[in-house]
Design a protein around this motif. Structure first.
Motif, PDB file in Angstrom:
ATOM      1  N   ASN A  63      39.061  44.371  41.340  1.00  0.00           N
ATOM      2  CA  ASN A  63      39.814  43.976  42.527  1.00  0.00           C
ATOM      3  C   ASN A  63      41.148  43.372  42.092  1.00  0.00           C
ATOM      4  O   ASN A  63      41.227  42.674  41.091  1.00  0.00           O
ATOM      5  CB  ASN A  63      38.992  42.955  43.318  1.00  0.00           C
ATOM      6  CG  ASN A  63      39.582  42.662  44.657  1.00  0.00           C
ATOM      7  OD1 ASN A  63      40.777  42.423  44.791  1.00  0.00           O
ATOM      8  ND2 ASN A  63      38.739  42.658  45.668  1.00  0.00           N
ATOM      9  N   ILE A  64      42.194  43.596  42.866  1.00  0.00           N
ATOM     10  CA  ILE A  64      43.524  43.081  42.538  1.00  0.00           C
ATOM     11  C   ILE A  64      43.563  41.545  42.539  1.00  0.00           C
ATOM     12  O   ILE A  64      44.413  40.938  41.897  1.00  0.00           O
ATOM     13  CB  ILE A  64      44.583  43.661  43.491  1.00  0.00           C
ATOM     14  CG1 ILE A  64      45.985  43.440  42.967  1.00  0.00           C
ATOM     15  CG2 ILE A  64      44.434  43.083  44.886  1.00  0.00           C
ATOM     16  CD1 ILE A  64      47.052  44.202  43.699  1.00  0.00           C
ATOM     17  N   LEU A  65      42.629  40.902  43.247  1.00  0.00           N
ATOM     18  CA  LEU A  65      42.618  39.444  43.338  1.00  0.00           C
ATOM     19  C   LEU A  65      41.689  38.766  42.332  1.00  0.00           C
ATOM     20  O   LEU A  65      41.596  37.544  42.320  1.00  0.00           O
ATOM     21  CB  LEU A  65      42.223  39.016  44.753  1.00  0.00           C
ATOM     22  CG  LEU A  65      43.215  39.400  45.852  1.00  0.00           C
ATOM     23  CD1 LEU A  65      42.639  39.055  47.212  1.00  0.00           C
ATOM     24  CD2 LEU A  65      44.542  38.730  45.644  1.00  0.00           C
ATOM     25  N   GLU A  66      41.003  39.529  41.495  1.00  0.00           N
ATOM     26  CA  GLU A  66      40.087  38.934  40.530  1.00  0.00           C
ATOM     27  C   GLU A  66      40.842  38.001  39.577  1.00  0.00           C
ATOM     28  O   GLU A  66      41.903  38.342  39.059  1.00  0.00           O
ATOM     29  CB  GLU A  66      39.375  40.017  39.722  1.00  0.00           C
ATOM     30  CG  GLU A  66      38.262  40.682  40.486  1.00  0.00           C
ATOM     31  CD  GLU A  66      37.527  41.713  39.666  1.00  0.00           C
ATOM     32  OE1 GLU A  66      37.784  41.819  38.453  1.00  0.00           O
ATOM     33  OE2 GLU A  66      36.709  42.426  40.251  1.00  0.00           O
ATOM     34  N   ASN A  67      40.273  36.818  39.383  1.00  0.00           N
ATOM     35  CA  ASN A  67      40.818  35.803  38.464  1.00  0.00           C
ATOM     36  C   ASN A  67      42.242  35.376  38.826  1.00  0.00           C
ATOM     37  O   ASN A  67      43.032  35.063  37.941  1.00  0.00           O
ATOM     38  CB  ASN A  67      40.766  36.296  37.018  1.00  0.00           C
ATOM     39  CG  ASN A  67      39.357  36.621  36.601  1.00  0.00           C
ATOM     40  OD1 ASN A  67      38.424  35.883  36.876  1.00  0.00           O
ATOM     41  ND2 ASN A  67      39.179  37.762  35.958  1.00  0.00           N
ATOM     42  N   LYS A  68      42.569  35.360  40.115  1.00  0.00           N
ATOM     43  CA  LYS A  68      43.906  34.948  40.568  1.00  0.00           C
ATOM     44  C   LYS A  68      43.818  33.676  41.395  1.00  0.00           C
ATOM     45  O   LYS A  68      42.809  33.377  42.009  1.00  0.00           O
ATOM     46  CB  LYS A  68      44.546  36.037  41.439  1.00  0.00           C
ATOM     47  CG  LYS A  68      44.692  37.374  40.779  1.00  0.00           C
ATOM     48  CD  LYS A  68      45.773  37.360  39.755  1.00  0.00           C
ATOM     49  CE  LYS A  68      45.923  38.775  39.210  1.00  0.00           C
ATOM     50  NZ  LYS A  68      46.813  38.901  38.130  1.00  0.00           N
ATOM     51  N   LYS A  69      44.906  32.920  41.396  1.00  0.00           N
ATOM     52  CA  LYS A  69      45.074  31.772  42.274  1.00  0.00           C
ATOM     53  C   LYS A  69      45.994  32.234  43.401  1.00  0.00           C
ATOM     54  O   LYS A  69      47.000  32.883  43.153  1.00  0.00           O
ATOM     55  CB  LYS A  69      45.683  30.600  41.517  1.00  0.00           C
ATOM     56  CG  LYS A  69      44.780  30.083  40.420  1.00  0.00           C
ATOM     57  CD  LYS A  69      45.417  28.905  39.715  1.00  0.00           C
ATOM     58  CE  LYS A  69      44.681  28.438  38.505  1.00  0.00           C
ATOM     59  NZ  LYS A  69      43.299  28.251  38.570  1.00  0.00           N
ATOM     60  N   VAL A  70      45.632  31.903  44.658  1.00  0.00           N
ATOM     61  CA  VAL A  70      46.320  32.479  45.807  1.00  0.00           C
ATOM     62  C   VAL A  70      46.884  31.379  46.701  1.00  0.00           C
ATOM     63  O   VAL A  70      46.212  30.386  46.976  1.00  0.00           O
ATOM     64  CB  VAL A  70      45.337  33.356  46.627  1.00  0.00           C
ATOM     65  CG1 VAL A  70      46.044  34.014  47.782  1.00  0.00           C
ATOM     66  CG2 VAL A  70      44.674  34.390  45.739  1.00  0.00           C
ATOM     67  N   SER A 118      35.878  35.421  42.154  1.00  0.00           N
ATOM     68  CA  SER A 118      36.676  34.751  41.131  1.00  0.00           C
ATOM     69  C   SER A 118      38.081  34.363  41.612  1.00  0.00           C
ATOM     70  O   SER A 118      38.849  33.771  40.864  1.00  0.00           O
ATOM     71  CB  SER A 118      36.792  35.641  39.891  1.00  0.00           C
ATOM     72  OG  SER A 118      37.415  36.859  40.236  1.00  0.00           O
ATOM     73  N   ALA A 119      38.431  34.681  42.850  1.00  0.00           N
ATOM     74  CA  ALA A 119      39.737  34.295  43.396  1.00  0.00           C
ATOM     75  C   ALA A 119      39.668  32.856  43.907  1.00  0.00           C
ATOM     76  O   ALA A 119      38.668  32.426  44.461  1.00  0.00           O
ATOM     77  CB  ALA A 119      40.145  35.225  44.525  1.00  0.00           C
ATOM     78  N   GLU A 120      40.751  32.108  43.695  1.00  0.00           N
ATOM     79  CA  GLU A 120      40.795  30.707  44.113  1.00  0.00           C
ATOM     80  C   GLU A 120      41.957  30.500  45.084  1.00  0.00           C
ATOM     81  O   GLU A 120      43.106  30.770  44.744  1.00  0.00           O
ATOM     82  CB  GLU A 120      40.971  29.807  42.890  1.00  0.00           C
ATOM     83  CG  GLU A 120      41.039  28.349  43.222  1.00  0.00           C
ATOM     84  CD  GLU A 120      41.303  27.474  42.004  1.00  0.00           C
ATOM     85  OE1 GLU A 120      41.447  26.262  42.203  1.00  0.00           O
ATOM     86  OE2 GLU A 120      41.376  27.998  40.889  1.00  0.00           O
TER      87      GLU A 120
END
Length: 44
Positions: free
Chosen positions: A2-9, A32-34
């Motif tokens: 996913n494009i948002l895996e392991n990302k801070k948003v 895993s997105a925060e």
């Protein structure tokens, strides 16, 4: 993957468009997105 895996948003929604809380609900489906900040603003 996913494009948002392991990302801070940071989410800024629009009052007349898509509210920030709706976007936050979608992002939270990626384990895993925060989400650091979510808000709905009025742009005039």
């Amino acid at each position: 993957m996913n494009i948002l895996e392991n990302k801070k948003v940071i989410i800024i929604g629009d009052r007349d468009g898509i509210p920030g809380e709706a976007i936050k609900a979608c992002v939270e489906t990626v384990p895993s997105a925060e989400v650091l900040y979510a808000s709905t603003e009025c742009f005039v």
